[in-house]
Scaffold this active site. Structure first.
Site, PDB file in Angstrom:
ATOM      1  N   ASN A 118       0.876  -1.178   0.000  1.00  0.00           N
ATOM      2  CA  ASN A 118       0.000   0.000   0.000  1.00  0.00           C
ATOM      3  C   ASN A 118       0.912   1.225   0.000  1.00  0.00           C
ATOM      4  OD1 ASN A 118      -1.766   2.072   0.547  1.00  0.00           O
ATOM      5  ND2 ASN A 118      -2.224   1.429   2.645  1.00  0.00           N
ATOM      6  N   TRP A 119       0.996   1.868  -1.141  1.00  0.00           N
ATOM      7  CA  TRP A 119       1.937   2.983  -1.270  1.00  0.00           C
ATOM      8  C   TRP A 119       1.388   4.291  -0.707  1.00  0.00           C
ATOM      9  CZ3 TRP A 119       4.247   2.006  -6.878  1.00  0.00           C
ATOM     10  CH2 TRP A 119       5.062   0.864  -6.808  1.00  0.00           C
ATOM     11  N   LYS A 120       0.127   4.273  -0.295  1.00  0.00           N
ATOM     12  CA  LYS A 120      -0.492   5.480   0.291  1.00  0.00           C
ATOM     13  C   LYS A 120      -0.251   6.672  -0.635  1.00  0.00           C
ATOM     14  CE  LYS A 120       0.000   3.245   4.709  1.00  0.00           C
ATOM     15  NZ  LYS A 120       0.082   3.318   6.148  1.00  0.00           N
ATOM     16  N   HIS A 124      -9.351   1.214   4.634  1.00  0.00           N
ATOM     17  CA  HIS A 124      -8.091   1.358   5.379  1.00  0.00           C
ATOM     18  C   HIS A 124      -8.313   2.280   6.577  1.00  0.00           C
ATOM     19  CE1 HIS A 124      -3.999   2.556   6.351  1.00  0.00           C
ATOM     20  NE2 HIS A 124      -3.638   1.410   5.811  1.00  0.00           N
ATOM     21  N   GLU A 139      -6.687   4.648   7.700  1.00  0.00           N
ATOM     22  CA  GLU A 139      -6.498   6.086   7.431  1.00  0.00           C
ATOM     23  C   GLU A 139      -7.729   6.677   6.766  1.00  0.00           C
ATOM     24  OE1 GLU A 139      -2.754   5.561   5.401  1.00  0.00           O
ATOM     25  OE2 GLU A 139      -1.858   4.993   7.317  1.00  0.00           O
ATOM     26  N   GLU A 197      -5.414  -5.114  10.442  1.00  0.00           N
ATOM     27  CA  GLU A 197      -4.373  -4.122  10.690  1.00  0.00           C
ATOM     28  C   GLU A 197      -4.643  -3.416  12.011  1.00  0.00           C
ATOM     29  OE1 GLU A 197      -2.309  -2.798   6.859  1.00  0.00           O
ATOM     30  OE2 GLU A 197      -4.106  -1.585   7.027  1.00  0.00           O
ATOM     31  N   GLY A 208       2.554   2.063  10.680  1.00  0.00           N
ATOM     32  CA  GLY A 208       3.504   3.166  10.545  1.00  0.00           C
ATOM     33  C   GLY A 208       4.226   3.518  11.831  1.00  0.00           C
ATOM     34  N   SER A 213       3.482  -2.366  10.201  1.00  0.00           N
ATOM     35  CA  SER A 213       4.940  -2.442  10.391  1.00  0.00           C
ATOM     36  C   SER A 213       5.537  -3.798   9.998  1.00  0.00           C
ATOM     37  CB  SER A 213       5.312  -2.065  11.832  1.00  0.00           C
ATOM     38  OG  SER A 213       4.920  -0.724  12.110  1.00  0.00           O
ATOM     39  N   GLY A 252       2.923  -1.127   4.209  1.00  0.00           N
ATOM     40  CA  GLY A 252       3.046   0.286   3.852  1.00  0.00           C
ATOM     41  C   GLY A 252       4.496   0.641   3.581  1.00  0.00           C
ATOM     42  N   GLY A 253       5.162   1.179   4.600  1.00  0.00           N
ATOM     43  CA  GLY A 253       6.520   1.716   4.458  1.00  0.00           C
ATOM     44  C   GLY A 253       7.496   0.790   3.755  1.00  0.00           C
TER      45      GLY A 253
END
Ligand code: PGA
Length: 263
Positions: free
Chosen positions: A20-22, A106, A108, A178, A184, A224, A245-246
């Site tokens: 997920n590159w956000k 998600h 966010e 999640e 994150g 994470s 993500g990251g």
């Protein structure tokens, strides 16, 4: 935690690793990253690999991934076909690109854009109607975990998000657990913590649909996940992949993660 674990974890499910590159990576970086990923992962055929760039980079990602093991997903989808919904994108528009997957609900989106289980359910049904593979996100915030509410929160999210889905649709749907406190933050749920909730989710899916469906549904862990911890998470019987993500932003990291997940 599981009343009836017999047979619950014996099903072999195809792992799915999604990045997920956000709101990261412009068109050029997207093209380069997908091109690098397809080269480094070209010999992998036993897991599903997905990257989810921003809407404006989807077309270039799809072109760069064409004919490879990399699949492309969007980060959201609206339930209507078209109309006065400023800023939204419909499922039909996504399939035109074409994209194959879509992340829905998600945390966010829930936290910053007011999404609810009810509209996640509408987005999910629109995605399924267009043969997109949805990745539906659920998970508790830290206060809820500390208050012992993880199961009741996740249970309500599952009930609301998956409301009125047919068994066939449920079989196509991927769930991502999640825990919001792990997203994150660098704090990953321990494999045992994640497994407990995954087993609980599978039990809830069995109650809402049936055990045969629950045995097949893939449940990813997210929060994470890194190349160094993905293998121990994936070793748990009810963890079928990761939403990352990251550690998915750089091709070298994400390909290391995909390779580690298979070990
Ligand atoms: P993270 O994000 O891997 O950076 O924690 C996961 C996610 O938000 O899906």
């Amino acid at each position: 935690m599981i009343d009836n674990p017999e047979g619950m974890n014996t099903m072999k499910r195809r792992p799915i690793l999604a990045g997920n590159w956000k709101m990261n990576h412009n068109v050029n970086v997207t093209r380069d990253t997908v091109t690098e990923l397809r080269a480094s992962l070209s010999d992998i055929d036993d897991v599903d690999i997905v990257v989810c760039p921003v809407f404006t980079s989807l077309a270039v990602a799809a072109a760069a991934a064409e004919g490879s093991v990399i699949h492309v997903g969007a980060q959201n989808v609206h339930w209507a076909a078209s109309g006065a919904f400023t800023g939204e994108v419909s499922a039909g528009m996504l399939t035109e690109i074409p994209v194959r997957y879509v992340v829905i609900g998600h945390s966010e989106r829930r936290q910053y854009f007011g999404e609810t289980d009810e509209n996640v359910n509408k987005r999910l049904r629109a995605a399924l109607d267009h043969d997109l593979i949805p990745i539906v996100c659920v998970g508790e915030v830290l206060e809820q975990r500390q208050a012992g509410e993880t199961e009741s929160v996740v249970s309500a999210q599952i009930a609301g998000c998956l409301d009125e889905l047919s068994k066939d649709d449920m079989l196509k749907t991927v769930i991502a657990y999640e825990p919001v406190w792990a997203i994150g933050t660098g704090v990953t749920a321990t494999p045992a913590q994640a497994q407990d909730v995954h087993a609980f989710i599978r039990k809830r899916v069995a109650q809402q649909f049936d055990k045969a469906v629950a045995d097949v549904v893939r449940i990813q862990y997210g929060g994470s996940v890194k190349p160094g911890n993905v293998a121990e998470l994936m070793a748990e019987p009810d963890i079928d992949g990761a939403l990352v993500g990251g550690a998915s932003l750089k091709a070298a990291d994400f390909s290391a993660l995909v390779k580690a997940a298979r070990s």
